[in-house]
Design an enzyme around this catalytic site. Sequence first.
Site, short mmCIF file in Angstrom:
data_model
loop_
_atom_site.label_atom_id
_atom_site.label_comp_id
_atom_site.label_asym_id
_atom_site.label_seq_id
_atom_site.Cartn_x
_atom_site.Cartn_y
_atom_site.Cartn_z
N HIS A 211 1.07 -0.51 0.02
CA HIS A 211 -0.07 0.28 -0.13
C HIS A 211 1.12 1.26 0.08
CE1 HIS A 211 -4.26 1.82 1.66
NE2 HIS A 211 -3.17 2.63 1.78
N HIS A 213 1.79 5.06 -0.63
CA HIS A 213 1.07 6.81 -1.12
C HIS A 213 2.24 7.05 -1.71
CE1 HIS A 213 -2.39 7.20 1.19
NE2 HIS A 213 -2.22 6.38 1.78
N CYS A 244 -3.92 10.76 3.89
CA CYS A 244 -4.52 10.14 5.34
C CYS A 244 -4.86 11.60 6.16
CB CYS A 244 -3.58 8.88 6.48
SG CYS A 244 -4.13 8.91 7.78
N ASN A 253 -2.85 7.40 -2.37
CA ASN A 253 -1.68 6.00 -3.18
C ASN A 253 -1.46 6.34 -4.81
OD1 ASN A 253 -4.99 5.17 -1.44
ND2 ASN A 253 -3.29 4.03 -0.71
P1 HMG Z 1 -11.79 8.39 20.63
O1 HMG Z 1 -12.21 9.57 20.79
O2 HMG Z 1 -10.17 7.93 21.18
O3 HMG Z 1 -12.47 7.23 20.97
O4 HMG Z 1 -11.09 8.46 18.94
P2 HMG Z 1 -14.21 6.94 21.89
O5 HMG Z 1 -13.94 5.59 22.42
O6 HMG Z 1 -13.75 8.11 23.19
O7 HMG Z 1 -15.35 7.87 21.47
C1 HMG Z 1 -15.54 9.34 20.93
C2 HMG Z 1 -16.34 9.29 19.97
O8 HMG Z 1 -16.30 8.37 18.71
C3 HMG Z 1 -17.68 8.64 20.67
O9 HMG Z 1 -19.20 9.34 20.57
C4 HMG Z 1 -17.99 7.39 20.23
O10 HMG Z 1 -19.10 7.14 20.36
C5 HMG Z 1 -17.94 7.03 18.96
P3 HMG Z 1 -20.02 10.70 21.82
O11 HMG Z 1 -19.94 10.06 22.41
O12 HMG Z 1 -18.57 11.61 21.49
O13 HMG Z 1 -20.66 11.20 20.86
N1 HMG Z 1 -16.91 6.24 18.28
C6 HMG Z 1 -17.49 5.91 16.96
N2 HMG Z 1 -18.19 6.83 15.98
C7 HMG Z 1 -18.12 6.49 15.02
N3 HMG Z 1 -17.77 5.06 14.19
C8 HMG Z 1 -16.97 4.08 15.10
C9 HMG Z 1 -17.20 5.38 16.36
N4 HMG Z 1 -15.82 4.85 17.70
C10 HMG Z 1 -16.26 5.84 18.72
N5 HMG Z 1 -16.44 3.51 14.57
C11 HMG Z 1 -11.57 6.77 17.31
C12 HMG Z 1 -11.60 6.47 18.57
C13 HMG Z 1 -10.46 5.46 16.65
C14 HMG Z 1 -13.24 6.43 16.68
C15 HMG Z 1 -11.45 7.13 15.79
O14 HMG Z 1 -9.39 7.98 16.63
C16 HMG Z 1 -11.82 7.21 14.63
O15 HMG Z 1 -12.72 7.20 14.43
N6 HMG Z 1 -10.38 7.34 14.41
C17 HMG Z 1 -10.08 7.12 12.47
C18 HMG Z 1 -8.40 8.04 12.05
C19 HMG Z 1 -8.85 7.50 10.70
O16 HMG Z 1 -9.86 7.06 10.08
N7 HMG Z 1 -7.95 7.68 9.92
C20 HMG Z 1 -7.46 7.52 8.97
C21 HMG Z 1 -7.89 5.83 8.21
S1 HMG Z 1 -6.63 4.94 8.56
C22 HMG Z 1 -5.59 5.42 6.83
O17 HMG Z 1 -5.77 6.03 6.03
C23 HMG Z 1 -3.59 4.70 6.50
C24 HMG Z 1 -4.31 3.82 5.79
O18 HMG Z 1 -4.69 3.94 4.53
C25 HMG Z 1 -2.58 2.78 5.40
C26 HMG Z 1 -1.26 3.61 5.57
O19 HMG Z 1 -2.16 4.32 4.78
O20 HMG Z 1 -0.49 3.70 6.16
C27 HMG Z 1 -5.08 2.23 5.97
MG MG Z 2 -2.88 4.95 3.14
#
Ligand code: HMG
Ligand code: MG
Length: 310
Positions: A211, A213, A244, A253
Amino acid sequence: MTQSSTLRPTVKIVEMGARDGLQNEPTQLSVDARLALISGLAAAGLRHIEAGAFVSPCWVPQMAGTDELFRRLPHNDGVNYSALVPNLKGLEAALESGCREVAVFAAASEAFSRKNINCSIDESFQRFLPVLETARKAGIRVRGYVSCALGCPFSGAVAPQDVADVTSRLYEMGCYEISLGDTIGTGRPDETARLIEHCARRVPVEALAGHFHDTYGMAIANIHAALTEGVRTFDSSVAGLGGCPYSPGATGNVATEDVLYLLHGMGYDTGVNLDAMVTLGNHISEALGRVTCSRVGRALSARITAPSGH
Ligand code: HMG
Ligand code: MG
């Protein structure tokens, strides 16, 4: 550009445009527009499409509506539509929406893990345990990602042994395939080859995916190096969209069009139509108010539209 010979060796392309591609775009597309993009990707022949992410909309607003999107995706069209889930809450939403494959995402860097999912690497594995267990009971497959496989935007160099550790933890936990992410696109082919060598000592090379970028323009060279090491699955994004949101400065990517040009030229079958992808790449770039990042897309578009004799 037909790619139908059954005698040619195959490479699996996992299309990232609708997830990694859109998650970092300033223009937020509607669910209708995302579905139209996904339908175009499927029509071009892609059979593995990461369609969205069940993550917090506060963290990544571009992925809001992934539940509606999955409810409206076609079933039984031969395409494997998957989504990211960071925790059990995400998996439960995925299952309710009819999603049949998910991916958990870990990092090989503590600093990145904290920025991206707000927890340490060990804590992330605690969150993944119930995800893997529930997915197994529901009969759905789980892919795994390792971010920062060739460097971290916050802490710099990452040792291949550390990547191999996280890779093998994901594999042993039950992920069927581990995608090694060069999140910031700084890796070179020599480093890629070394990384694959390390990971393939711990996990079958057939279970590894690349994967890359393309921030530093090394992604195609890295894919070539990974192919030489035996990797046969690559993630890519139409028009080279994406990045990201928690990786400052990193671009998208590698473009799917560029990967297809490389692979088809080398005699690999992908089942994907390059011309259709070039057209789609131009359309989605226009919709997002940008130009395609695919060099192959630009070259083929210029050739297609150039007056004869030029
Ligand atoms: P947090 O704030 O630590 O979580 O976030 P929490 O458990 O304390 O919850 C906070 C709030 O989020 C709560 O809502 C939860 O209900 C809600 P509130 O009570 O405040 O209204 N929540 C959610 N809502 C929807 N879906 C869920 C969920 N979980 C909790 N699943 C968390 C932790 C993981 C949720 C947050 O950090 C997050 O969503 N991060 C996502 C980051 C992301 O998507 N990054 C990009 C993708 S990774 C990437 O691109 C890399 C990759 O391409 C490979 C590469 O290139 O390296 C894959
Ligand atoms: Mg990625």
